[in-house]
Design a protein around this motif. Structure first.
Motif, short mmCIF file in Angstrom:
data_model
loop_
_atom_site.label_atom_id
_atom_site.label_comp_id
_atom_site.label_asym_id
_atom_site.label_seq_id
_atom_site.Cartn_x
_atom_site.Cartn_y
_atom_site.Cartn_z
N THR A 1 0.98 -1.22 -0.34
CA THR A 1 0.28 0.14 -0.08
C THR A 1 0.96 1.05 0.06
N LEU A 2 1.83 1.77 0.29
CA LEU A 2 2.93 2.37 1.20
C LEU A 2 3.46 2.64 0.18
N THR A 3 3.81 1.52 -1.28
CA THR A 3 4.21 1.92 -2.11
C THR A 3 4.07 1.96 -3.72
N ARG A 4 2.97 2.36 -3.32
CA ARG A 4 1.87 3.11 -4.03
C ARG A 4 0.99 3.48 -3.47
N TRP A 5 1.64 4.04 -2.57
CA TRP A 5 1.42 6.05 -2.27
C TRP A 5 0.37 6.80 -3.57
N PRO B 1 2.73 4.62 7.15
CA PRO B 1 2.81 3.62 8.46
C PRO B 1 2.95 3.69 9.57
N HIS B 2 2.47 3.34 11.03
CA HIS B 2 2.56 3.57 12.02
C HIS B 2 3.71 4.62 12.96
N PRO B 3 4.15 5.81 12.91
CA PRO B 3 5.25 5.88 13.49
C PRO B 3 5.85 5.26 14.55
N SER B 4 4.94 4.98 15.32
CA SER B 4 5.52 3.90 16.94
C SER B 4 7.14 3.91 16.58
N PRO B 5 7.41 3.86 17.65
CA PRO B 5 8.90 2.86 17.87
C PRO B 5 9.05 1.64 17.87
N TRP C 1 11.12 -1.44 10.65
CA TRP C 1 10.53 -1.22 8.83
C TRP C 1 10.86 -0.34 8.31
N PHE C 2 10.91 0.87 9.29
CA PHE C 2 11.54 1.92 8.32
C PHE C 2 13.00 2.25 7.99
N LYS C 3 13.91 0.90 8.95
CA LYS C 3 15.00 0.56 8.42
C LYS C 3 15.62 0.28 7.13
N TRP D 1 13.53 3.88 1.28
CA TRP D 1 12.57 5.11 0.42
C TRP D 1 12.13 5.67 0.82
N PHE D 2 10.77 5.07 2.30
CA PHE D 2 9.59 6.17 2.69
C PHE D 2 10.22 7.31 2.86
N GLU D 3 11.03 7.49 3.90
CA GLU D 3 12.58 8.84 4.11
C GLU D 3 12.53 9.73 2.98
N ALA D 4 12.91 8.77 1.98
CA ALA D 4 13.75 9.94 1.27
C ALA D 4 12.92 9.98 -0.19
#
Length: 194
Positions: free
Chosen positions: A143-147, A158-162, A167-169, A173-176
């Motif tokens: 879902t997120l890659t098709r944003w 994505p949920h920003p939970s610690p 997943w963030f690591k 591409w999500f941050e970039a």
């Protein structure tokens, strides 16, 4: 009319017998809000404070959006409407899913009052299920890659939970790619004329 509805939601006890604590619906909205954040459900810290996103996840979300606390908590700018309004309690691997009673009972009527919204952010898989339905991908990552396919007025996040640091690591591409576009859309939604 919206004030009465918000009061009714905040005093809701629809799922009280299924919660591990007293109900405390947490949301924020005004008819002028330009950005709608649909989250999953309040966590334990938000339940305790009664303030949406007043936890580590909220700190990260505000950083993603590029806004300070004053802007984020200005309900003429941001409406914060989780899928489930009350903290559902903890399960074995984190918080339980949002209670299913909230959205069918309250969301349609509430969203009708939010006609100024220019951007909807769907934070986490339950929010994406609610907001995208069958248009979401088979996995959160899909879902997120098709944003970009969801158009300029809707962004899945994505949920920003610690708890999601891994997943963030794994998905730089999500941050970039996504975060700069997110900040640009937020800025446009907040500053463009009505």
């Amino acid at each position: 009319m919206l004030d009465k509805l918000l009061s009714d939601i905040r005093s809701c006890t629809l799922c009280a017998s299924k919660l591990p604590h007293a109900p405390r619906p947490v949301l924020a909205a005004s008819a002028q809000a330009r950005i709608l954040i649909v989250g999953q459900a309040p966590g334990a810290r938000v339940h305790a404070s009664g303030i949406p996103w007043s936890d580590a996840s909220g700190t990260r979300l505000r950083a993603w959006l590029g806004v300070d606390d004053a802007t984020f908590y200005d309900d003429s700018k941001f409406a914060i409407v989780p899928v489930g309004f009350c903290y559902p309690g903890r399960g074995r691997s984190g918080d339980l899913p949002p209670r299913p009673e909230c959205a069918p009972r309250w969301h349609q009527e509430l969203l009708q009052h939010l006609g100024a919204v220019r951007l909807t952010l769907l934070v986490g898989q339950y929010a994406q299920q609610f907001g995208l339905g069958d248009a979401r991908g088979p996995t959160l990552t899909d879902t997120l890659t098709r944003w970009q396919e969801y158009g300029p007025r809707v962004m899945p996040l994505p949920h920003p939970s610690p708890r999601n640091i891994a997943w963030f690591k794994r998905n730089p591409w999500f941050e970039a790619d996504v975060l700069p576009a997110l900040r640009a859309r937020v800025s446009t939604a907040l500053t463009s004329p009505a």
